[in-house]
Scaffold this active site. Structure first.
Site, short mmCIF file in Angstrom:
data_model
loop_
_atom_site.label_atom_id
_atom_site.label_comp_id
_atom_site.label_asym_id
_atom_site.label_seq_id
_atom_site.Cartn_x
_atom_site.Cartn_y
_atom_site.Cartn_z
N ASP A 141 -5.99 9.87 1.12
CA ASP A 141 -7.33 9.87 0.55
C ASP A 141 -8.02 11.12 1.08
O ASP A 141 -7.90 11.44 2.26
CB ASP A 141 -8.11 8.63 0.98
CG ASP A 141 -7.57 7.34 0.37
OD1 ASP A 141 -6.82 7.42 -0.62
OD2 ASP A 141 -7.90 6.27 0.89
N GLU A 196 -9.71 6.05 -8.66
CA GLU A 196 -9.80 6.62 -7.32
C GLU A 196 -9.44 8.10 -7.37
O GLU A 196 -8.31 8.48 -7.05
CB GLU A 196 -8.88 5.89 -6.34
CG GLU A 196 -9.28 4.46 -6.06
CD GLU A 196 -8.48 3.82 -4.94
OE1 GLU A 196 -7.62 4.49 -4.33
OE2 GLU A 196 -8.73 2.64 -4.66
N SER A 250 0.82 -1.21 0.00
CA SER A 250 0.00 0.00 0.00
C SER A 250 0.85 1.26 0.00
O SER A 250 1.79 1.40 0.79
CB SER A 250 -0.91 0.01 1.23
OG SER A 250 -1.61 1.24 1.29
#
Length: 181
Positions: free
Chosen positions: A89, A138, A80
């Site tokens: 995010d 995303e 990740s």
């Protein structure tokens, strides 16, 4: 893959309720300040995640959706970008389109797409690039790469639209691995 599974970046700095490496945190704070000056309120949603946190998130996705779909939604533990402390995010302060593709059409999503590179951030998983990046679109996932690289990538995207702005293509890397046996 990050090694060992206990890797923690050396300089994590608090950004709202999240953490980033200090250089990314400084850039993120400048990004948020610029957005706010333009009437856009950016919310930090998820920054640094430990190996154990990513393992739990990934495991939850596997249980909910199966491994094949989970591999398109979340990185496997140790893979990740969040564990590097260089990914954040983001969301809208009102929660609109949280972690959904429609986020791109919100004020924060538009600001991130048009202005993020000026602060060293890229939208890491661009629209239409799943076969290249391995992950679904995303528009909320920002990756700090520094102003110089982000600016170069922004200029390169204009002359290479077929590559969809994917960092892998810019760097000449192979497309994401296919985990399906």
């Amino acid at each position: 893959m990050l090694a060992p599974s206990t890797y923690v970046p050396p300089t994590l700095t608090r950004v709202s309720t999240e953490r980033l490496r200090s250089e990314a945190a400084t850039a993120f704070n400048a990004f948020v300040k610029a957005a706010k000056a333009g009437g856009v309120n950016v919310r930090a949603v998820s920054g640094y995640r430990s190996y154990a946190q990513q393992q739990s998130l990934y495991h939850d996705y596997v249980l909910r959706y199966g491994q094949e779909t989970a591999d398109t939604l979340a990185a496997r533990p140790g893979h990740s970008e969040h564990q590097t402390g260089l990914a954040m995010d983001i969301g809208n302060s009102n929660g609109a389109c949280a972690l959904q593709a429609c986020f791109a059409d919100t004020p924060v999503g538009r600001f991130a797409a048009s202005e993020g590179w000026k602060y060293g951030f890229i939208i890491r998983y661009p629209a239409g690039a799943q076969a290249i990046t391995g992950y679904t679109y995303e528009p909320w996932h920002l990756r700090y790469v520094g102003k110089e690289l982000a600016g170069s990538l922004e200029a390169w995207k204009a002359s290479n639209p077929a590559d969809l702005g994917a960092l892998e293509r810019y760097l000449g890397l192979e497309d994401a691995p296919d985990y399906v046996p």
